[in-house]
Design a protein around this motif. Structure first.
Motif, mmCIF file in Angstrom:
data_model
loop_
_atom_site.group_PDB
_atom_site.id
_atom_site.type_symbol
_atom_site.label_atom_id
_atom_site.label_comp_id
_atom_site.label_asym_id
_atom_site.label_seq_id
_atom_site.Cartn_x
_atom_site.Cartn_y
_atom_site.Cartn_z
ATOM 1 N N GLN A 1 71.310 28.172 34.025
ATOM 2 C CA GLN A 1 69.869 28.184 34.259
ATOM 3 C C GLN A 1 69.104 27.777 33.009
ATOM 4 O O GLN A 1 68.128 27.007 33.080
ATOM 5 N N HIS A 2 69.553 28.250 31.858
ATOM 6 C CA HIS A 2 68.894 27.861 30.609
ATOM 7 C C HIS A 2 69.086 26.374 30.328
ATOM 8 O O HIS A 2 68.198 25.723 29.749
ATOM 9 N N SER A 3 70.211 25.839 30.749
ATOM 10 C CA SER A 3 70.444 24.397 30.597
ATOM 11 C C SER A 3 69.483 23.598 31.472
ATOM 12 O O SER A 3 68.949 22.560 31.058
ATOM 13 N N ILE A 4 69.274 24.077 32.696
ATOM 14 C CA ILE A 4 68.311 23.424 33.601
ATOM 15 C C ILE A 4 66.918 23.450 32.970
ATOM 16 O O ILE A 4 66.207 22.436 32.940
ATOM 17 N N GLU A 5 66.530 24.596 32.456
ATOM 18 C CA GLU A 5 65.211 24.731 31.832
ATOM 19 C C GLU A 5 65.089 23.847 30.587
ATOM 20 O O GLU A 5 64.013 23.308 30.299
ATOM 21 N N PHE A 6 66.195 23.692 29.871
ATOM 22 C CA PHE A 6 66.190 22.822 28.690
ATOM 23 C C PHE A 6 65.869 21.382 29.084
ATOM 24 O O PHE A 6 65.044 20.730 28.449
ATOM 25 N N LEU A 7 66.504 20.889 30.135
ATOM 26 C CA LEU A 7 66.210 19.535 30.610
ATOM 27 C C LEU A 7 64.764 19.415 31.075
ATOM 28 O O LEU A 7 64.103 18.392 30.849
ATOM 29 N N ARG A 8 64.278 20.447 31.722
ATOM 30 C CA ARG A 8 62.937 20.428 32.303
ATOM 31 C C ARG A 8 61.859 20.444 31.212
ATOM 32 O O ARG A 8 60.792 19.835 31.371
ATOM 33 N N ASN A 9 62.153 21.120 30.115
ATOM 34 C CA ASN A 9 61.126 21.352 29.098
ATOM 35 C C ASN A 9 61.218 20.418 27.902
ATOM 36 O O ASN A 9 60.409 20.515 26.960
ATOM 37 N N ASN A 10 62.201 19.522 27.909
ATOM 38 C CA ASN A 10 62.374 18.618 26.780
ATOM 39 C C ASN A 10 62.476 17.179 27.279
ATOM 40 O O ASN A 10 62.904 16.917 28.407
ATOM 41 N N GLU A 11 62.102 16.264 26.419
ATOM 42 C CA GLU A 11 62.187 14.829 26.759
ATOM 43 C C GLU A 11 63.535 14.281 26.295
ATOM 44 O O GLU A 11 64.102 14.725 25.324
#
Length: 493
Positions: A483-493
């Protein structure tokens, strides 16, 4: 920040800026004049003509031959909205609802729909005050426009239906009372102007394209990390290979991979093999094809969001009110199905790279843990990716090849574009999940190559990622890291 609604070209990127950066909308003078002129023309024609005008002085669908008395034309529009609000399933997310409202405002502002100015302005008020009508995902056939979802979007304008406002679900009447707004008194044709059109499908398409472009870029970055972690070869990305088969996406991907891996100690290390598996070697061909697909679909949606798509079309300059088919979703249903296929392939090839990273080859430990056996490591993360990829294969089956006649056969061919939109939305989320799992694996594998370093670009991603997801030494609960990996993709370019 203000965005003025006008006849100037509206881009997909601009929609993203408006919706996600808190812009307020304002109708330009030109837009107001177009709306007023069209409404005045329509009122004049209704007063002068004795011939029935579809949806203006008649019923709808197969009831097109049933005339309605002049004193009941306003009630006809309310009845249309109430009877068509038959949505089921999950709620459409608020950001997509906001895109729907923006696109409906844009379409009505061209002055071919016959809406009153106060009706369009109330949609602007909803947008500017973050009033989100409750819209449900299922119900549209994508043919007479998105009748069902747009009915739900429009009901609160007249004090019906439901909205979400400041995190609370309330009735349309309640939100009007809070803001001191009177319910809109719909005139002839206005209900049809609001409900006809492709704004539900188009909003899903815009959302999907904005995310697709970002995920396509992430796919290259993550693949670069996986390639280095797998001790892959750079030779398949050589420009000379791709200029002899010069598909733009393929050329761009090969160049991007070389750029991402420039300066890598791992890539510079001599290898005693001459080939990598296809999931690494054919990254330019697969990722590149998806890039080309995104570009094509973007060009189609770009045209759609700058169009008037309701029915009948009111053309004051030509002195015409014509019932035709601009509401039909076919022009965007097929491209959305195409984009679903293209994005599915990003996840498909990503899962294969995940499988290779955990396979115990090229000097990496089985399942990417130092003590396999006692630890299962990343074994089941690959299962999850495989499960999601398999689901995508079902979701990528085209909706646009289906048609079920409706309205007693009057609407005898439909696009099913709204179903294409829903499936595309789900695929976008699934691709994000699979790429996040690949990043989880790639970062883990890269640590087994130390002290060698990857490129500055890859190491910068790795360093940032390690601030939210740790190296896994022994088995631990994995789903929070995914889940944190998903959020990382979502919140970073």
């Amino acid at each position: 920040m203000i965005h003025k609604i006008s006849a100037e070209h509206l881009t997909i990127e601009r929609i993203g800026e408006i919706v996600y950066n808190g812009y307020k909308l304002e109708l330009s003078d030109d837009a107001k004049n177009r709306i007023i002129r069209c409404r005045e023309y329509l009122d004049k024609k209704i007063a002068e003509t004795t011939k029935p005008v579809y949806g203006v002085t008649t019923g709808f669908g197969s009831l097109c031959n049933v005339s309605v008395d002049a004193d009941k034309l306003a009630q006809l529009q309310i009845n249309l909205m109430m009877s068509h609000a038959c949505g089921v399933g999950d709620r459409v997310p608020n950001d997509i609802v906001k895109m729907m409202m923006l696109l409906k405002i844009q379409s009505l502002s061209y002055g071919y729909s016959g809406s009153k100015l106060d009706t369009v302005q109330r949609l602007v008020d909803f947008f500017n005050n973050d009033v989100y009508p409750i819209v449900y995902m299922q119900g549209s056939l994508g043919a007479s426009g998105d009748l069902v979802p747009l009915a739900h979007m429009s009901l609160p304008l007249v004090g019906l239906g439901e909205v979400e406002y400041k995190g609370k679900v309330m009735s349309g009447a309640e939100v009007l009372k809070i803001h001191g707004w009177e319910p809109i008194q719909l005139a002839s044709k206005e209900g049809l102007a609001l409900l006809n059109g492709t704004q539900n499908m188009s909003a899903f398409a815009v959302w999907s394209l904005l995310n697709a472009q970002k995920l396509s870029d992430w796919a290259d970055k993550i693949a670069a990390m996986s390639l280095d972690a797998y001790y892959g070869l750079l030779s398949p990305f050589t420009k000379a290979v791709h200029v002899v088969r010069p598909h733009k996406g393929q050329l761009d991907t090969a160049a991007h991979m070389l750029e991402l891996l420039q300066g890598s100690e791992i890539a510079d290390k001599p290898k005693d093999y001459v080939q990598d598996p296809y999931s690494f070697r054919c990254i330019p061909q697969v990722h590149g094809t998806t890039k080309d697909t995104i570009a094509y679909v973007k060009s189609v949606i770009d045209t759609e969001i700058n169009s008037a798509t309701d029915n009948p079309t009111v053309c004051p300059d030509e002195d015409l009110i014509i019932s035709a088919g601009n509401f039909h979703g076919e022009p965007i249903a097929q491209p959305m199905d195409f984009l679903a296929i293209g994005l599915s392939e990003l996840a498909n090839i990503s899962e294969r790279r995940i499988y290779k990273l955990i396979s115990g080859t090229r000097g990496l430990p089985s399942f990417l843990v130092a003590k396999p056996g006692l630890n299962s490591g990343f074994m089941i993360a690959q299962y999850t990716a495989a499960s999601v990829v398999s689901l995508n294969k079902s979701l990528a089956t085209p909706s646009s090849v289906d048609s079920i006649p409706s309205s007693q056969g009057q609407e005898d061919h439909v696009s099913m574009g709204a179903n294409a939109a829903i499936k595309l939305y789900k695929i976008v989320l699934n691709v994000e999940r699979v790429l996040a799992i690949e990043l989880f694996n790639a970062a883990q594998a890269l640590e087994f190559r130390r002290p060698l370093k990857s490129s500055p670009a890859v190491e910068a991603i790795f360093e940032k990622y390690r601030k939210v997801v740790p190296f896994i030494v022994n088995d631990e609960v994995m789903y929070p890291h995914i889940q944190h990996s998903i959020e990382f993709l979502r919140n970073n370019e």
